[in-house]
Write a protein that holds these residues in place. Structure first.
Motif, PDB file in Angstrom:
ATOM      1  N   VAL A  16      58.081 135.587  64.085  1.00 13.60           N
ATOM      2  CA  VAL A  16      58.425 134.459  64.954  1.00 13.60           C
ATOM      3  C   VAL A  16      57.201 133.629  65.313  1.00 13.60           C
ATOM      4  O   VAL A  16      57.297 132.721  66.141  1.00 13.60           O
ATOM      5  N   THR A  17      56.050 133.926  64.698  1.00  8.76           N
ATOM      6  CA  THR A  17      54.811 133.219  65.046  1.00  8.76           C
ATOM      7  C   THR A  17      54.954 131.714  64.862  1.00  8.76           C
ATOM      8  O   THR A  17      54.620 130.912  65.750  1.00  8.76           O
ATOM      9  N   SER A  18      55.459 131.318  63.708  1.00 11.11           N
ATOM     10  CA  SER A  18      55.573 129.893  63.412  1.00 11.11           C
ATOM     11  C   SER A  18      56.525 129.196  64.373  1.00 11.11           C
ATOM     12  O   SER A  18      56.222 128.100  64.893  1.00 11.11           O
ATOM     13  N   ALA A  19      57.649 129.828  64.665  1.00  3.16           N
ATOM     14  CA  ALA A  19      58.638 129.212  65.554  1.00  3.16           C
ATOM     15  C   ALA A  19      58.102 129.095  66.980  1.00  3.16           C
ATOM     16  O   ALA A  19      58.321 128.078  67.655  1.00  3.16           O
ATOM     17  N   VAL A  20      57.394 130.117  67.439  1.00  2.00           N
ATOM     18  CA  VAL A  20      56.832 130.070  68.798  1.00  2.00           C
ATOM     19  C   VAL A  20      55.742 129.006  68.883  1.00  2.00           C
ATOM     20  O   VAL A  20      55.660 128.245  69.861  1.00  2.00           O
ATOM     21  N   THR A  21      54.898 128.930  67.853  1.00  2.00           N
ATOM     22  CA  THR A  21      53.846 127.910  67.839  1.00  2.00           C
ATOM     23  C   THR A  21      54.446 126.514  67.853  1.00  2.00           C
ATOM     24  O   THR A  21      53.970 125.615  68.560  1.00  2.00           O
TER      25      THR A  21
END
Length: 816
Positions: A653-658
């Protein structure tokens, strides 16, 4: 010298006739010398080579010494502006003194914002270090005033990477925190102080900031005057501190000052680890020398008749001794050359493994000092390896030697004792190293079993670096962070999310503040207890699975304009309300005296600084929505760490949270994106480093010892072929021979284990500061290592013993 050269030529011819012996001895010595050279190159860079500053021995770090009552176990503390200015004005021990701090600047636009880690410094900073810029100039005193401080000195790496080493950069304006800064210079490549700094900007204190005494946020570096030592400087600072304590008891009561040599400060606890490793590789080399000594002993035994003939023809004992030593020194020098090459090849690996542990000033290179060390070590190793054999056979009885035959059953009176002594030494040295490695492994295991006070699984963390001028008011900053949380919490795969100002175990520390309790006597700030203070948002505790023991978590009702709220840790509750319920009690943070906070909940203890911290984790948590400006400070925006619990692998979920963060703040850089498991792994990297290297050297020592034991036993069996043949001819069975050989072979091993245990007990205190959760004399580790060495000894004995049990007595006696 002519005689030595002749002996070296003879030794070279002798080695050519015995290539197997030569290759084995050279490889063993190369491993020992290479390991020593590699570690010494690191020790040389960190502990021996002068710091990359002019006259570095006079550079010191100046610290506050906090009141022991308020700061139990803490001996050094950062410095307040007003006290620094008084030290600077009143001290006579220093040529110059400068204060500096840290500041993050945002570089670039909204598309690709980047953080520049800068150091804000006093005008005297570069003169203290006597550092000169590569391009341009350093700061002037006028540029240290508010409004005139929008100038910047670039670090070499920042200049190279961001501006392509542009030689015309001086005089250009660059945009930082959405404001123009004029580049006045570029520092040289080797200037890296403080270690985090990519650039330097002036402090630019206001009059209010210069007057602050109770808030300690800066570090101080100074240069001693010629002829003044550290003791004199400490004494003078103690006198000044006493004076300040009388003048400003509210802020300075109980606060002292001290100085620490800069190298000692920069090196820190890595000194102990490096010295332990240097001792470990020295043991490896001694084991290698013992192995080679046994090889040379066996080879020289075959030359006893030749040595006797030389003696009968007039050769002196010194000549014979020189003849044997020249061969071992030649072997060692060749092994040294190979070891030197191995050390050079391993340099990149060493740098990769040690990058997190070594101070930035340490440039690990193979310089002339390392080369000289390798040459000297090679000669010493050659002498050590050949000393016992040369002394043993330079005293040969000529008459007895001339009577010797060349059979495998020739007498070896005394040679067996010498070999056994060498085996004892190898086993004892190996045991000491293995005990050290075992204690380090136990430490790492204990740390992994320590509960940090939260659940690190499936947790994603990232730092949001907010420029200090981004938000004009606290309310604007609060609204920004709340909007980020709203967007992150609706990201698919996110369970909960929150903010904290200093993430546990990230190595960056956090705020320590004094506080007072309503209804109790009001104490001067110097006598007030200091505790860890953290700023968190609702959702942080649930994201980290920190339990609320009593009371409640922060909620939306804990907003600006509402009664102040606080959460406290269990240890703080037990310390200050041992027989009362703290819920509903009120406290005040001294730096924010206008806000009285009600304790609304008690939460579990959390390891904030490190897993191996043993002090009570007394902490106060305040809500993000009630953030306010500390007394004597002006409002500046600040960054926080986002913590989000995912339903599966957090990296998914790193990309979505960023993206969710950048929807709210497209110009806000997102840094240090790590799972919480990675944060914990990073926090124990020093212990993992110690385990990796010490275990590697202990494993090498064990391998060399096993090979040495096997070699000695194999040689001994070959020397006893005739004896064993006679025994079997007289009725001894294979098992009898097996038992005989193993029992004889195990005697020196057991003696070595006993001596090694005594030595390990005596030396274990040297690594006491490197271990956690286990005693230096841990009986389980000592027992396990002893069993391991005995087992290795048995295995090394089995093959020679089995061969001895297969001897055919009739054929052996006929051959003899």
């Amino acid at each position: 010298m002519r005689n030595w050269m002749a002996d070296f030529r003879f030794g070279l011819r002798s080695l050519r006739r015995s290539p197997g012996f030569a290759i084995g001895a050279i490889l063993v010595l190369a491993l020992g010398i290479g390991a020593n050279t590699a570690i010494f190159s690191i020790v040389n860079a960190v502990l021996l080579r002068p710091l990359p500053y002019e006259d570095p021995s006079r550079l010191v770090q100046v610290w506050h010494v906090p009141p022991a009552k308020s700061f139990p176990g803490i001996t050094l503390f950062s410095v307040s502006p007003a006290n620094y200015l008084d030290w600077q004005a009143q001290s006579t021990s220093f040529d110059s003194m400068a204060i500096y701090g840290g500041r993050s600047l945002t570089f670039g636009g909204k598309d690709q914002p980047e953080i520049v880690e800068a150091s804000n410094v006093a005008p005297e900073f570069f003169s203290v270090l006597r550092a000169r810029p590569l391009l341009g100039r350093i700061f002037t005193p006028d540029e240290n005033r508010p409004g005139s401080n929008h100038v910047i000195l670039l670090g070499y790496k920042f200049w190279r990477d961001r501006f392509g080493s542009d030689p015309n950069i001086v005089g250009r304006d660059i945009t930082l925190d959405s404001q123009p800064y004029s580049v006045v210079g570029v520092m040289p490549e080797k200037f890296r102080f403080p270690s985090f700094a990519e650039a330097w900007v002036p402090l630019g204190w206001t009059n209010e900031e210069r007057a602050v005494r109770g808030n300690h946020n800066y570090l101080v570096i100074a240069r001693l005057k010629s002829g003044v030592d550290v003791t004199q400087a400490k004494s003078e600072l103690a006198t000044i501190s006493s004076r300040l304590e009388q003048l400003y008891p509210e802020d300075d009561k109980g606060w002292g000052a001290t100085v620490v040599p800069l190298r000692e400060q920069l090196v820190g606890d890595v000194r102990t680890a490096l010295l332990v490793l240097l001792g470990a590789v020295a043991f490896v080399l001694l084991i290698a020398c013992a192995n080679v000594a046994n090889l040379v002993l066996a080879k020289t035994l075959a030359r006893r008749k030749e040595i006797a003939i030389r003696s009968s023809l007039g050769a002196s004992r010194a000549a014979i001794l020189r003849n044997i030593l020249s061969e071992t020194v030649l072997l060692s020098v060749i092994g040294g050359v190979l070891g030197f090459l191995l050390a050079r090849l391993s340099l990149d690996v060493s740098l990769h493994l040690l990058s997190d542990r070594l101070p930035p000033f340490a440039e690990i290179t193979i310089d002339t000092r390392v080369l000289a060390f390798t040459i000297l070590l090679s000669v010493i190793a050659g002498v050590l390896a050949g000393l016992i054999p040369s002394l043993r056979f330079s005293r040969v009885d000529v008459n007895e030697g001339l009577k010797l035959g060349q059979s495998r059953g020739s007498s070896d009176s005394g040679g067996g004792k010498t070999r056994n002594v060498l085996v004892v030494a190898e086993v004892a040295l190996s045991l000491v190293l293995l005990v050290g490695a075992g204690l380090m492994v136990r430490t790492l295991l204990e740390l992994r079993n320590v509960s940090p006070g939260f659940d690190s699984s499936k947790v994603l963390t990232m730092d949001l670096s907010v420029p200090r001028t981004k938000f004009p008011t606290p309310a604007a900053a609060i609204n920004f962070f709340n909007e980020v949380l709203q967007r992150v919490r609706v990201v698919p795969g996110i369970e909960s999310a929150g903010f904290i100002d200093a993430l546990p175990l990230n190595g960056e520390g956090g705020s320590h503040q004094p506080f007072s309790i309503e209804g109790r006597p009001v104490l001067p700030m110097a006598d007030q207890p200091e505790v860890d203070v953290r700023l968190i948002s609702p959702g942080y505790l649930s994201a980290m699975h920190v339990p609320v023991v009593r009371g409640r978590d922060f909620a939306d009702v804990d907003a600006a304009g509402r009664p102040g709220a606080a959460l406290i840790s269990e240890s703080l509750a037990r310390r200050f309300w041992p027989s009362e319920d703290p819920i509903g009690k009120h406290l005040t943070l001294t730096f924010v005296p206008d806000v009285t906070r009600e304790v609304v909940g008690i939460i579990g203890n959390v390891k904030l600084d490190s897993l191996d911290e043993t002090r009570p984790v007394d902490a106060i948590y305040t809500p993000l929505a009630q953030v306010s400006v500390p007394k004597g400070s002006t409002w500046r925006s600040f960054g926080l760490t986002l913590v989000a619990r995912a339903t599966s692998d957090p990296h998914r979920v790193t990309s979505a949270v960023t993206d969710a963060v950048h929807q709210v703040g497209p110009d806000v850089p997102v840094l240090e994106v790590l799972s919480m498991d990675e944060v914990i792994a990073k926090s124990v990297s020093p212990q993992r480093f110690n385990v990796l290297l010490l275990s590697s050297f202990a494993g090498l020592a064990l391998l060399l010892a096993a090979v040495g034991i096997y070699g000695v036993l194999s040689y001994t069996v070959r020397r006893r072929v005739r004896e064993i043949g006679i025994r079997m001819a007289l009725g001894a069975t294979g098992p009898d021979v097996l038992k005989l050989v193993v029992s004889d072979g195990m005697k020196p091993i057991l003696v070595g284990v006993a001596i090694g245990l005594v030595a390990a007990l005596a030396l274990s205190r040297l690594i006491a500061s490197l271990i956690f959760g286990v005693r230096p004399t841990d009986p389980l580790t000592f027992a396990a290592v002893s069993v391991l060495l005995v087992a290795v000894g048995i295995v090394a004995n089995i093959v020679p013993a089995y061969r001895a049990s297969r001897i055919e007595p009739v054929r052996t006696l006929r051959d003899e």
